[in-house]
Design an enzyme around this catalytic site. Structure first.
Site, PDB file in Angstrom:
ATOM      1  N   SER A 326       0.689  -1.211  -0.086  1.00 40.70           N
ATOM      2  CA  SER A 326       0.294  -0.015  -0.267  1.00 40.70           C
ATOM      3  C   SER A 326       0.952   1.151   0.114  1.00 40.70           C
ATOM      4  O   SER A 326       0.368   2.410  -0.291  1.00 40.70           O
ATOM      5  CB  SER A 326      -0.942   0.143   1.379  1.00 40.70           C
ATOM      6  OG  SER A 326      -1.678  -1.075   1.383  1.00 40.70           O
ATOM      7  N   CYS A 384      -7.767   1.851   1.637  1.00 43.14           N
ATOM      8  CA  CYS A 384      -8.916   1.107   1.124  1.00 43.14           C
ATOM      9  C   CYS A 384      -8.267   0.549  -0.415  1.00 43.14           C
ATOM     10  O   CYS A 384      -7.850   1.043  -1.239  1.00 43.14           O
ATOM     11  CB  CYS A 384      -9.869   1.900   0.509  1.00 43.14           C
ATOM     12  SG  CYS A 384     -11.016   0.950  -0.244  1.00 43.14           S
TER      13      CYS A 384
END
Lengths: 617, 377
Positions: A326, A384
């Protein structure tokens, strides 16, 4: 036989003898003349020739190795120095019975099997009449014992030399590197004259990269020697020029804090100043003691360092290529904004998974229940995945590749240590070239969350984060700050090398993304909110958890049942202060499972140290 | 001029010194030469031995011992020497055989015999015993010698030569052969036979080569081309030539020879001491030294010529010439015109064995010169 001949005639015999004696006298004269002619020939006619030979015989030109430059950190802490050490050398040409000599020396000093083996192997490789080190690091006792018995062992020498010493031991070992004996391959490319008196050469790290600066220039002395090569008198001397000292940008305190913070995790921490590319800390754990290599490492120690799980010799900060997970999202988000395929306020619905049109496969979010409707800021804060699946789908691999490339993904940063890896930023062209396969849209989604083919080194992550922190203006990371000429006492600063700036169409796009990164640390639902307390400024960061082990489509990732080596890598990138960045940090803890829980606190500890140093100023 | 037996002062009466010389059966000329040479030897040895007083002391002790032996032999009359000749020779031959059977091996050759109380080289003894034996054998034969006499002489000569060559010690064997040969030559060996022997000897050289040991062959090969093996067997010759050549006409001066003092020169105080001398005293020193040697040799020949009987003549001539051969072989070897055969520079090289032998031969020469029967004067 007649009777006359049997009677001795004394007078006749005396005359015969007198004649023969004359012959003998003439014989002597002739041979003395032969000798004289020979002596005249040697001492008059060929005198010049022999005089020259005689001069060559006794005068030998010897190289004097220059003192190797020292290495300091930015605050003047010594990282590499030269300490006197005694060693036992043997000149094989002067030894009649090598086995006997070694046996007798073995009574005086400790000579293990390895030492002997290495010594015997070195004999055929040495230059003639050159001392071959048998034992190094002799203790005072051993030196005394050998000195007393020296007369018994022709060909044995005890030499005092400066040898490299790394006072901090394991700390920053990967950065500094180490020196070792010049090996056969190195002999082929080093300047024979310059290294005539040098036995050691930089093998890794800065010791190798700045070998030229550190080494200095060789000196010479003509010495009168006897046939055993012992120096009787120095006739002429040209002092060597010592190597230059290196002053690093590294902060050894921050370095050791980062090392301790990583603790038992295998991993890496890179901290740098985004304003000029100065690397403040570059940690790879576990470390190793570079002092082991200076005098030749023992097999036992070497085996220990070859541990396949830990690989202490491996500089993870530069050679370790990890899926960035991420931590790549801020860059992907910026690509979306810049390509106008995603507005910074635009929300995407997240139900915990993502489906590509005409595909059955579910692309899962790390949060099974989903994040609901989520915009860019929250997508970064909560990391997310679905948001980035959608964004990547819209962006496509070509634009993603072109944009991320500007931040240095997929190419080495150019830091001043050799062998840095380039990571991997996949593209259609790359896949076609290396795998001979077309690019699938699903692979773009995976790349968008920093998984799949994408690989980056901790150094690359720190550098990319710096570029982001500086709103596009990056600097080439470097460890060397200044070079000092010890003879003149002059320091020469190394200029920062500005990278080609990343230019955005809209400057505010930087702030949108950075706002999201601030929320990661300071937002209510930020993944790294636990590390944001007690700061006088805001920090911007991004957690990452990178899969090591492929979890099948419908299987659950359960930390408890997965072997430690298959657990996810924990990552965190950050810079601070968010509005006026002074430091950028990238952390990776292998199999740390959680970027927020493991990697972010490590980064915070480094940041705290940085703050302390700022306050001290 | 060199007179028969010493000096007389102006009023015809002998001085005290001369009385002492006469009582001790010394020849003043020979004594003068020997003392001057020995002293020169000490000076060179001091330099060659790295100024070691211990070395000088040892050498002095040997010299004193050798002088004592010389004095003792000078007292023995030539008749006595003649009487003992065959006995000494015979014992020598027995010892040589013993050496071959039970001798100690030193530096790869059997030369030493350990008699329990003393270790010595019988071959050294044969350097004197062989010419003595031949002189004894020829002294009562009509000269020039007959073919039969020559044949026996050849056997007497070749027996020790071959026994020593077998040890193997080629250098000493050749020296002993030479010493014996000089006796036969001085005894009147016909020139025709001599030339014939020379030619057949040359023809036998390949046969000799065939029977040589490897190290002996190596020496010859190295002698022919020393540069072929500069760090091996040619090393000695190259280094000693460098030492001599770099000395030049005047030399580097006493204690200043760099070759010698930097230990480049091998065997610098023994066989190769002439190189030290030449490096430090140059060509001029060399000429003076050779002159001194020539003086001693010529004095020896004069003593031989004036000897009263054949035995004295033959032995005296042979001993003088052997001394010269020592000199020639040593200087020739060190300067590179002869192969390295391990012959010391007489009275200068460090070492006791050769010094005792040489002084013993000088004692015999003095005996020949000083024990005269009245009727011959």
């Amino acid at each position: 036989m007649s009777r006359r001949t049997l009677i001795k005639d004394h007078l006749l015999e005396a005359m015969l003898f007198r004649r023969r004696a004359w012959v003998m006298a003439v014989f002597c004269l002739v041979f003395i003349i032969i000798l004289l002619v020979r002596l005249v020939n040697l001492q008059v006619i060929e005198h010049k020739h022999f005089d020259k030979l005689s001069e060559n015989n006794r005068v030998r030109l010897m190289a004097i190795a220059p003192n190797r430059g020292l290495i300091f950190d930015r605050n003047g802490v010594v990282l590499a120095e030269n300490r006197p050490s005694y060693r036992l050398e043997i000149i094989p040409e002067q030894v009649d019975d090598m086995d006997g000599l070694l046996a007798e020396l073995g009574q005086l000093v400790e000579l293990d099997e390895m030492t002997l083996k290495r010594f015997l192997k070195a004999i055929p490789r040495s230059r003639p009449f050159e001392g071959i080190p048998l034992r190094t690091k002799l203790s005072d006792d051993e030196v005394a014992r050998l000195a007393v018995n020296r007369y018994k062992f022709p060909g044995m020498e005890i030499t005092a030399r400066l040898s490299r010493y790394y006072p901090l031991g394991e700390s920053a070992a990967h950065v500094i590197g180490y020196v070792g004996r010049i090996d056969e391959d190195e002999l082929k490319y080093v300047d024979e004259t310059q290294y005539a008196g040098t036995s050691h050469i930089g093998k890794t790290g800065l010791e190798r990269f700045y070998e030229k600066e550190l080494h200095g220039e060789v000196g010479h002395q003509s010495v009168e020697v006897n046939v055993e090569g012992r120096i009787l008198r120095v006739l002429d001397k040209k002092q060597p020029i010592p190597g230059n000292d290196l002053i690093l940008s590294l902060d050894s305190r921050m370095q050791s804090v980062a090392e301790q913070a990583l603790g038992d995790y295998n991993g890496a921490v890179v901290a740098m100043n985004p304003n000029n590319g100065e690397v403040l800390a570059m940690v790879s754990m576990p470390g190793y003691d570079p002092n082991l290599f200076v005098h030749g490492i023992s097999i036992k120690d070497y085996r220990r360092l070859q541990n396949p799980e830990k690989r202490p010799m491996y500089n993870r900060a530069l050679y370790g290529q990890y899926p960035p997970g991420s931590t790549v999202k801020p860059f992907v988000a910026l690509a979306g904004l810049e390509n106008k395929i995603m507005g910074h306020k635009e929300s995407i619905p997240c139900e915990g998974y993502y489906l590509l049109p005409n595909e059955e496969r579910k692309y899962r979010d790390w949060k099974k229940t989903g994040h609901g409707h989520i915009d860019m800021e929250d997508s970064l804060a909560q990391s997310c995945d679905v948001y980035y699946y959608e964004l990547s789908y819209r962006l496509g691999i070509d634009r993603m590749h072109a944009f991320l490339q500007q931040f240095g993904f997929g190419s080495p940063t150019g830091v001043d240590i050799l062998g840095e890896r380039s990571g991997l930023l996949p593209s259609r062209e790359w896949k076609q070239r290396t795998r001979n396969k077309i690019w699938f849209p699903g692979e773009t989604l995976i790349a968008g969350i920093g998984q799949g083919y994408v690989l980056a080194t901790p150094m690359q992550l720190a550098s990319a984060t710096s570029i982001l922190a500086m709103r596009g203006q990056g600097y080439k990371p470097r460890l060397l700050k200044e070079i000092r000429d010890p003879a003149l006492g002059e320091n020469r600063s190394i200029d920062a090398v500005a990278l080609a700036p990343v230019k955005l169409n809209r400057q505010t796009n930087w702030e949108h993304v950075i706002k999201g990164m601030i929320s990661v640390v300071h937002g209510i639902r930020g993944t790294a909110r636990a590390v944001g307390g007690g700061l006088k400024f805001q920090m911007a960061g991004k957690t990452g958890t990178a899969q090591v082990f492929g979890v099948a489509q419908d299987e659950e990732y359960d930390e408890d049942v997965i072997a430690k080596k298959h657990r996810d890598h924990a990552l965190f990138v950050t810079f601070a202060p968010a509005d006026k960045p002074e430091i950028a940090i990238a952390v990776i803890a292998e199999n740390g499972s959680s970027g927020s829980g493991v990697a972010a606190p490590i980064a915070r500890k480094v940041l705290d140290t940085w703050m302390e140093t700022q306050e001290q100023k | 001029m060199i007179s028969d037996n010493g000096f007389r002062n102006d009023n015809g009466r002998d001085s005290f010194t001369l009385k002492v010389v006469r009582v001790l059966h010394l020849d003043p000329f020979l004594l003068f030469g020997i003392l001057l040479l020995s002293m020169t030897g000490m000076v060179v040895l001091y330099s060659a031995g790295d100024q070691s007083i211990a070395l000088i002391n040892k050498q002095t002790t040997r010299l004193v011992l050798a002088f004592a032996i010389m004095l003792a032999l000078a007292h023995v009359s030539p008749a006595g020497l003649r009487f003992w000749s065959p006995w000494i020779y015979g014992i020598g031959i027995i010892l040589l055989v013993l050496v071959l059977l039970v001798g100690d091996v030193g530096k790869g050759a059997q030369r030493w015999l350990d008699l329990g109380f003393i270790r010595f080289q019988p071959s050294e003894m044969m350097k004197l015993a062989t010419p003595m034996m031949l002189a004894w054998f020829l002294s009562d034969k009509p000269l020039p010698p007959t073919a039969k006499t020559l044949l026996v002489a050849a056997v007497l000569l070749l027996l020790p030569t071959l026994l020593i060559a077998k040890q193997p010690d080629l250098g000493t064997a050749l020296l002993i052969f030479t010493a014996g040969f000089f006796v036969v030559f001085l005894g009147g060996l016909s020139w025709r036979l001599l030339i014939g022997l020379g030619i057949s000897g040359a023809a036998l050289l390949p046969v000799l080569w065939h029977y040589m040991h490897d190290y002996q062959r190596n020496r010859v090969l190295t002698f022919l081309n020393p540069e072929s093996d500069p760090l091996g067997t040619g090393y000695h010759i190259i280094q000693s030539k460098i030492a001599i050549g770099s000395g030049g006409v005047y030399g580097r001066g006493w204690l200043n020879g760099s070759q010698s003092h930097l230990d480049f020169l091998p065997e610098q105080s023994t066989d190769f001491i002439y190189a030290v001398f030449a490096e430090e005293f140059g060509l001029i020193g060399g000429i003076l030294l050779l002159t001194l040697y020539a003086f001693i040799v010529l004095r020896g020949l004069v003593i031989a010529v004036n000897a009263q009987d054949t035995y004295g003549r033959l032995l005296g001539g042979s001993l003088s010439m052997t001394f010269f051969v020592y000199l020639f072989v040593n200087v020739g070897m060190v300067s590179g015109i002869l192969p390295v055969v391990g012959v010391p520079l007489p009275l200068i090289s460090y070492g006791g064995t050769s010094m005792v032998t040489l002084m013993a031969s000088f004692g015999m020469l003095m005996s020949i010169n000083t024990h005269r029967k009245i009727w011959a004067r």
